[in-house]
Motif scaffolding. Structure first.
Motif: not given
Length: 493
Positions: A375-379, A414-420, A387-392
C-alpha cells in the motif's frame, strides 16, 4: 500437542528444538552413550560440513543468538522509543531521546554481539557447505540460501540501528581488523544475499520456522521500501499477494487476536510468512511475555517485568478508535505509575513453563506486512493512492474491526479522500496499530524522516540527533583495530 520448532542440535523431520553449535558436540548424530568415557569430539570444519544433516545442524546454529532473549530485547528497545510507548527502570532513558546511557549502551552492545555471532555462524555455512563430500547440490543451495537470508536479516537490523558497520562475510571472516563499510555497501550485500535466497529457497519449507522464497520476497520488499525504491518494493510485495498463498486470519474479538493470531499453541497460520518459532519448553519460549507483562494481569503465569508501557492520556492513544479491536489489546494496569497506564496483552500464555518458556511465536513478517508495504510503496511510486493500494490497506483495517478482510465494509477508507501524502500517513498509522510491540514503529519514523516531528507532537520532547543511531560498542573498538574510536564512532558518543 507440542509445537514443532527448529532443532538447533540434531535435525528432525517434524520436531525442531534449540541447541548450541559450539566448540564440541556430543555426537547425537551417532551416539552419546559413551560421553563420560570418551574424549569430546571437536568440530573440525573439514570433518563436519559433509552431509545434509551436518549442514542443517550448522544452519540451525545461525538462529540460536537471535532466538534466545536477544531479538525480543532488540524489539523492546525499539518499542521504548516509539511515540506511543515509554520505558520503565533502566529502559526509561530510551524515551528521553537524548542518546543512550551506560545501561542501554551495555544492552545494545549485547545485541551487536548477538547479530555478529549469528552472522559468523551464517558465514560458516556459506563457506563450508559447498565443500561437503556427501551432500547434494540441491541441499547445498537450500542451506546456503537460508544462511544468506539470515545473514541479510542480521545486517538489516545492524544497518538500521547503527548505520555503517564492518561487513564480515565468508571471504574475510577470519580478519580481526576490518573497517566500517558504508550504508550503501551493507545494503548491497543484503540485497545480493536476498536475491540468492529468493532463487534457491523452497516455496514451502520442510519445517515451519524456516524461510521460504516468499519470505525472501517479503524481506526484499521491506528492504526496497527502506531504500526508497518504491516501484521495486511494490512489485515484490505484489508477487507475494498474487501468489494467493497467504491470507489474514479473521477475528471478531480481542481474544481472537490473542489466541488465533498470536496464540501460544498455534503451530502456524495462513498469515505466517517468517516467524521466530517458540514453544513451551525451558529456554525454548518467547521472552517477550516476561518483558512486557505485569504480574497482576494473570495473562502470563510467571509474572513479568513490565518494562514498556503506554499512557491513555497520550495523543496516539486518544486518537485511536475504540471500535478497533487492536486497541483493546492495550489494557489499563496500574503498575505504580498512575491509573492511566496501559500495557500490551497481545501475547498471553497462562501455561508457560518459565520466564522464557512461553509458546507464542514472534511474527517477524506476516501477511499484514506484505499488504502494508504494498500500500505504501504503490502510493509513493504512483504519486498517489491506487485502488489496489487502498484495497491492501483496507484488508488490514477491516480485519481490525472484526470484518471479513476480503469484503468491502462500512469501515473502509475511501480513495477520493486522500492524496499521496495523506494516504502514506494513513498507512503509517495503520502500521503503528498493527505492529504494536513488534519493534517496527521507531524504525518507520526514522526511515520516513518523521521521528522528530512525531515525538515532539506526542510527547513534547525534542529528539537529539545522536539518539537516531546506537553507539558502536567499546568492545568492538577494542577488538577491531581498524576502527578509530573517534572517527568511526556514531555522532554524539
Amino acid at each position: 500437542m507440542e509445537k514443532p520448532i527448529i532443532n538447533f542440535l540434531k535435525p528432525s523431520k517434524n520436531v525442531f528444538r534449540r541447541g548450541i553449535f559450539g566448540l564440541f558436540i556430543c555426537f547425537a548424530l551417532t551416539s552419546c552413550e559413551n560421553l563420560l568415557v570418551e574424549e569430546p569430539k571437536f568440530i573440525v570444519v573439514e570433518n563436519f560440513f559433509n552431509t545434509a544433516a551436518e549442514v542443517e545442524a550448522a544452519t540451525n546454529a545461525i538462529y540460536t543468538p537471535l532466538r534466545s532473549t536477544n531479538f525480543t530485547v532488540f524489539e523492546t528497545s525499539l518499542e521504548c522509543q516509539a511515540d506511543y510507548a515509554y520505558g520503565r527502570g533502566s529502559w526509561a532513558p530510551l524515551h528521553g531521546y537524548q542518546g543512550l546511557n551506560d545501561a542501554n549502551i551495555s544492552r545494545v552492545a549485547g545485541l551487536w554481539n548477538a547479530f555478529y555471532l549469528s552472522i559468523r555462524n551464517a558465514n560458516l555455512v556459506i563457506k563450508n557447505a559447498p565443500l561437503g563430500k556427501s551432500i547434494s547440490q540441491a541441499d547445498i543451495n537450500k542451506y546456503v540460501a537460508e544462511a544468506k537470508f539470515l545473514r541479510a536479516f542480521n545486517y538489516f537490523q545492524l544497518v538500521r540501528t547503527w548505520a555503517g558497520v564492518p561487513l564480515r562475510t565468508e571471504q574475510n571472516m577470519t580478519d580481526i581488523n576490518l573497517k566500517k563499510s558504508s550504508v550503501e555497501e551493507v545494503y548491497n550485500l543484503i540485497m545480493a544475499d536476498l536475491k540468492e535466497a529468493e532463487t534457491n529457497l523452497p516455496e514451502t519449507p520442510s519445517n515451519v520456522g524456516r524461510p521460504s522464497k516468499w519470505a525472501a520476497k517479503t524481506f526484499l520488499a521491506d528492504v526496497y521500501l527502506n531504500l526508497g525504491r518504491y516501484a521495486e518494493a511494490r512489485d515484490k510485495a505484489d508477487e507475494v499477494i498474487k501468489s494467493n498463498k497467504f491470507s489474514l486470519v479473521p477475528v471478531v474479538s480481542k481474544e481472537d487476536f490473542q489466541l488465533k493470531v498470536f496464540g501460544p499453541e498455534l503451530v502456524s497460520t495462513t498469515e505466517e510468512i517468517f516467524y521466530f518459532k517458540y514453544t513451551r519448553q525451558v529456554d525454548q519460549g518467547n521472552y517477550m511475555l516476561w518483558i512486557t507483562n505485569h504480574p497482576s494481569t494473570n495473562l502470563f503465569n510467571f509474572g513479568g517485568a513490565y518494562v514498556v508501557y503506554g499512557e491513555t492520556t497520550d495523543p496516539f492513544y486518544k486518537a485511536w478508535d475504540p471500535a478497533d479491536i487492536r486497541k483493546a489489546l492495550w489494557e489499563k494496569v496500574n503498575i505504580g505509575l498512575g491509573a492511566n497506564t496501559v500495557i500490551s496483552s497481545k501475547f498471553i500464555d497462562q501455561k508457560a513453563i518459565s520466564q522464557n518458556g512461553a509458546g507464542n511465536d514472534d511474527p517477524v513478517y506476516a501477511y499484514a506486512d506484505v499488504l502494508l508495504i504494498y500500500a505504501e510503496a504503490a502510493a509513493r511510486a504512483g504519486n498517489g493512492p491506487t485502488a489496489q493500494a487502498l484495497e491492501a490497506l483496507n484488508q488490514v483495517h477491516r480485519r481490525a474491526y472484526g470484518k471479513n478482510p476480503k469484503v468491502a465494509s462500512s469501515v473502509d477508507f475511501v480513495l477520493g479522500n486522500y492524496n499521496a501524502t495523506s494516504f502514506v500517513d494513513l498507512v503509517l498509522q495503520e502500521r503503528a496499530y498493527e505492529f504494536l510491540y513488534l519493534g517496527k514503529r521507531w524504525l518507520d519514523l526514522v526511515r520516513t524522516g518523521k521521528v522528530k516531528e512525531v515525538i515532539k507532537a506526542s510527547k513534547g520532547i525534542t529528539v537529539a540527533d545522536k539518539h537516531l543511531l546506537w553507539p558502536i560498542p567499546v568492545s568492538e573498538m577494542n577488538f577491531n583495530k581498524a576502527l578509530d574510536p573517534v572517527k568511526d564512532q556514531n555522532p554524539g558518543y
